[in-house]
Write an enzyme that holds these catalytic residues in place. Structure first.
Site, PDB file in Angstrom:
ATOM      1  N   HIS A 439       0.780  -1.224   0.000  1.00 40.25           N
ATOM      2  CA  HIS A 439       0.000   0.000   0.000  1.00 40.25           C
ATOM      3  C   HIS A 439       0.819   1.285   0.000  1.00 40.25           C
ATOM      4  CE1 HIS A 439      -3.397   2.503   0.463  1.00 40.25           C
ATOM      5  NE2 HIS A 439      -3.579   2.423   1.761  1.00 40.25           N
ATOM      6  N   TYR A 595     -12.757   7.024  11.619  1.00 39.19           N
ATOM      7  CA  TYR A 595     -11.945   7.555  10.511  1.00 39.19           C
ATOM      8  C   TYR A 595     -12.482   7.003   9.194  1.00 39.19           C
ATOM      9  CZ  TYR A 595      -7.626   8.212   7.666  1.00 39.19           C
ATOM     10  OH  TYR A 595      -6.706   8.560   6.717  1.00 39.19           O
ATOM     11  N   THR A 608      -4.995  10.909  -0.164  1.00 34.00           N
ATOM     12  CA  THR A 608      -6.235  10.902   0.606  1.00 34.00           C
ATOM     13  C   THR A 608      -6.211  11.983   1.684  1.00 34.00           C
ATOM     14  OG1 THR A 608      -5.375   9.290   2.187  1.00 34.00           O
ATOM     15  CG2 THR A 608      -6.604   8.424   0.290  1.00 34.00           C
TER      16      THR A 608
END
Length: 873
Positions: A439, A595, A608
């Site tokens: 990621h 979140y 993001t």
């Protein structure tokens, strides 16, 4: 002056002949300069990296790409001819919010999470931070200066990009359960393929190679949202990339643009084969078609099955293969430990170093799991971290060849059949398939585009096979392909002398010789030289603890979905967020931090922003819903107000006007230029509460996915990935030692209770486009009103949900114990790595092994069936 000159030169367009001659030029450069090699770089300390003397400007321009350098105003105005990256010049930079605005939002964000006394203290801390005696304005000024000059000079395109890269690459924690998310694909529509592992893997592999070929040729249509372009920069690092662990420093990502091969893992064994032609042959065409891939995978499956069933001491080569059959489990270790072992493996022999390079440089890893999940929960867990299954070794066999430990149990689960540092396509024995991706360089939206396109391509090929009997050769026109890439089968191109294919696509087994390799093992504040074979065993038992301590549960709610929520004039994503908060409140009676990540790819190099769903309106809704005196109408009104507030904050976050990233950048600036940032609001109770995320949530999916999920980000938290479909909602919930199944049941009960509260809309579904006939005229949307949750297309008719939430978890604090001054050492590392950097600054562009060297690695693999076909050489 020299730095300014270098920057100006490196931003000039790169002649195409330099790309074609990259290998030869780079070889000359390394002979005539003191550039560090990759092998030396990985073993160097940070101080040693700082002492590297870069070569001349002419030399640097040869080995560096201009794609990640600051574009000149002229370049920003000139569009690229690339279909994939042609919109990059249209993208604005991420705006830097005003300090007063961010701090005001910060107080509103933390207010529901604090007591009245704690909130008063937070107000005082914010006022002090903003005052002339505080550091807020000074830090904001430093951040502005950094954003306007230094970050651009170093190739970063936003004020937070460098620090967010560190947030991914600095922690020493294992990437398993802490970082890597997963997708579980829907079943293939063709039953002959859906339940056949080899056929399903070959189908997905063929589409993936077409996707990779289009990326190399830059013919993949660019992403857009409501007609606005989205940043495609991350796609440059999706293939041929590998996360490299570094001891006592930050990890980094290597990228090999010339990568043409695929690594396959089966029963712990590792194989590879050439899949694409080199970039100077046939325009990066596929060297194999779907039938070739079936034969290749059949041969690999037969070879791995033979090795797994053979006596361990039957043959020396088999002994070596078996002893290293779980090498991939080392990627589950903490990064510093994995780095030390990896370095010893590389340095032990040329064979081992070349074998590791073959894995690093692969386009991606295809995993064939000898495992059939019993239910949807096991299927999700297998994609997230692999399965856990122990078997007792036969006392008559010499189990000590694999490990000198006294543990007679052997791990047969798929948790060892992984390579977590790379993108992985996983196919189980029953044909179920998914993706687990590293990621740090790509977000969920990038992986979702890849998965959606390849799944759609497999469906379209099935549709074309149906229409071919009716339309013949025109079937491709009637049902257009999603991915269009040239295919030039290598088996059909023979040399003039012996009739042998000029380019071999035959699979080869990757073998390591680890019998004499030692690695430092830290235990009880001391170090000891331990065999790598024992380290594999210790890594397996460590990840086994993590797997046993994590629970994964699925809720596939079929009562209603997007159609019902939209018919009631609410945002589907905001509605689901309220269901999660309400379920937790109904179960525990407390309000906790939540979140949700929000996409910011509308900006250059955007990733993001954080959306904190626990708003005052959400808290009021939870209280109202659970009240025994509040009327039904007031409860519905509270829900609508909570949904409205959440939707407004999502829009602000997507526009770059959130709270978390700005404050996080200020904290990093404080550490970078002044001190450790432990004063003011960054050491307050409010800041600590904001960064302890109990409910880490993300919405990422479309009709190609059945499930999506990730691990919790704190020990007492839940990780919740969800997919909203027309008539259902899928939740993947994970936690460590919490009541996961009970929480899932509470979620279902909450969704049903909300529907009972709202009541039926009387809607009758007519089509997938949500046309409804409503009994209640007041509940019917206006005829020309668009749905609140808009869809975006990539140009091929593949649609994505509006909110591509793709970072999972809280803002990372750079508190890894393995480095004492993280940002200073990170700066030094980035300076030393920048001579080979490309794209985002945490990705290093590297040269792959040449074809001659690559062909010398590994052992040829064949099966009886393959031997008679003669299609592969």
């Amino acid at each position: 002056f020299l730095d300014h000159l270098l920057t100006s030169i490196m931003t000039c367009p790169r002649p195409k002949f330099l790309n074609r001659r990259r290998d030869k030029l780079s070889k000359k450069i390394q002979q005539n300069s003191n550039i560090t090699t990759k092998k030396n770089l990985r073993t160097m300390t940070t101080n040693q990296k700082e002492q590297i003397i870069l070569p001349s400007a002419a030399t640097r321009i040869t080995i560096m790409s201009n794609e990640n350098k600051t574009p000149t105003p002229q370049q920003q105005q000139e569009p690229s001819s690339s279909s994939t990256y042609g919109n990059q010049h249209k993208l604005p930079r991420l705006p830097l919010p005003k300090l007063e605005e961010t701090l005001s939002k910060f107080l509103k964000t933390v207010q529901p999470l604090l007591t009245s006394c704690e909130y008063q203290r937070a107000e005082h801390d914010v006022a002090q931070f903003l005052s002339s005696a505080g550091r807020g304005q000074d830090l904001q000024k430093l951040l502005q200066e950094y954003n306007n000059s230094e970050c651009l000079q170093r190739g970063f395109q936003s004020y937070v990009e460098e620090f967010w890269s560190d947030a991914y690459l600095a922690p020493d924690d294992s990437v398993v359960l802490n970082l890597n998310p997963f997708f579980l694909l829907e079943e293939h529509p063709d039953p002959k393929i859906a339940n056949n592992q080899i056929q399903r893997a070959a189908s997905l592999l063929f589409s993936s190679l077409k996707f990779a070929s289009m990326l190399k040729n830059e013919t993949l249509p660019a992403d857009t949202f409501r007609g606005r372009p989205l940043c495609m920069d991350q796609f440059k690092a999706i293939f041929g990339s590998c996360r490299i662990p570094v001891e006592h420093s930050n990890d980094y990502v290597e990228h090999y643009p010339e990568s043409t091969h695929v690594v396959v893992m089966s029963r712990g064994q590792m194989y590879y084969f050439q899949a694409l032609w080199p970039d100077d042959h046939y325009q990066n065409a596929l060297a194999v078609d779907a039938s070739d891939l079936v034969e290749i995978l059949t041969a690999i499956d037969a070879d791995s099955k033979h090795l797994s069933s053979s006596p361990m001491l039957e043959h020396k080569a088999i002994q070596h293969a078996s002893s290293s059959s779980s090498l991939g489990v080392l990627t589950t270790l903490k990064r510093g430990a994995w780095s030390a072992i990896r370095t010893n493996i590389q340095n032990s022999s040329e064979q081992n170093d070349s074998a590791l390079r073959v894995i690093d440089e692969a386009l991606f890893v295809l995993v064939l799991d000898d495992f059939v999940p019993n239910d949807i929960h096991e299927a999700a867990a297998n994609m997230l971290h692999g399965s856990y299954k122990l078997s007792l070794e036969d006392d008559n066999e010499d189990a000590g060849t694999a490990s000198t430990s006294n543990d007679n149990y052997h791990q047969r689960g798929t948790c060892c059949n992984r390579w977590y540092d790379k993108l992985q396509i996983i196919v189980c024995a029953d044909g179920s398939a998914g993706v687990n991706f590293e990621h740090s360089a790509i977000d969920g939206h990038t992986a979702l585009r890849f998965v959606s396109d390849i799944f759609a391509d497999t469906v379209v090929r099935f549709a074309q096979s149906i229409t071919k009997s009716v339309y013949g050769s025109d079937s491709d026109r009637v049902v257009p392909s999603v991915l269009n890439a040239p295919v030039k089968r290598a088996s059909t191109i023979l040399d003039e002398a012996g009739g042998v294919p000029v380019f071999s696509t035959a699979p080869k087994r990757i073998e390591f010789d680890l019998t004499t390799v030692l690695a430092n093992h830290h235990t009880n504040n001391s170090f000891a030289d331990v065999s790598v074979l024992d380290q594999i065993h210790y890594a397996e038992t460590a990840v086994g603890d993590e797997i046993c301590g994590l629970e994964t549960r699925i809720l596939k709610f079929c009562g209603y979905g997007k159609c019902y929520i939209v018919a009631n004039k609410m945002s589907p994503d905001s509605f689901v967020q309220m269901s999660i908060l309400l379920a937790y409140y109904r179960m525990y009676g407390t309000i906790v931090n939540s979140y949700e990540s929000v996409l910011t790819k509308g900006f250059l190099h955007g990733r993001t922003e954080a959306m904190r769903s626990t708003t005052p309106e959400a808290v009021a809704f939870c209280h109202a819903f659970c009240s025994r005196v509040t009327s039904r109408e007031d409860k519905v009104a509270a829900l609508r107000e909570a949904v409205r507030s959440h939707s407004a904050l999502v829009k602000e976050a997507s526009a770059g006007r959130g709270v978390d990233r700005h404050l996080y950048a200020l904290k990093c600036i404080a550490s970078k230029y002044q001190d450790d940032g432990t004063a003011d609001i960054f050491s307050s109770a409010a800041w600590k509460v904001l960064n302890h995320t109990i409910l880490s949530t993300s919405n990422c999916g479309n009709p190609s996915l059945e499930l999506f999920g990730f691990g919790p980000v704190v020990p007492d938290g839940f990780g919740i990935g969800y997919i909203i479909k027309d008539n259902g909602i899928s939740y993947t919930v994970t936690s460590k030692h919490r009541q996961t199944q009970r929480f899932v049941q509470m979620l279902q009960n909450t969704l049903e209770s909300i529907q009972e509260m709202i009541g039926s809309t009387g809607s009758l579904q007519v089509s997938r486009h949500h046309i409804t006939a409503c009994k209640d005229e007041e509940s019917a949307p206006p005829p020309q009103q668009k749905e609140p949750s808009s869809l975006a297309t990539n140009g091929n008719g593949i649609y994505y949900l509006e909110d591509y939430d793709d970072f999972f978890g809280e803002t990372k604090q750079l508190s890894s114990p393995r480095i004492t001054s993280e940002l200073e050492k990170s700066d030094a590392s980035l300076r030393s790595l920048s001579s080979n950097s490309e794209y985002v600054s945490n990705v290093m562009r590297k040269q792959a092994l040449d074809l001659r060297s690559l062909q010398n690695v590994g052992v040829n693999v064949s099966s009886n069936d393959l031997g008679s076909s003669g299609n592969l050489a």
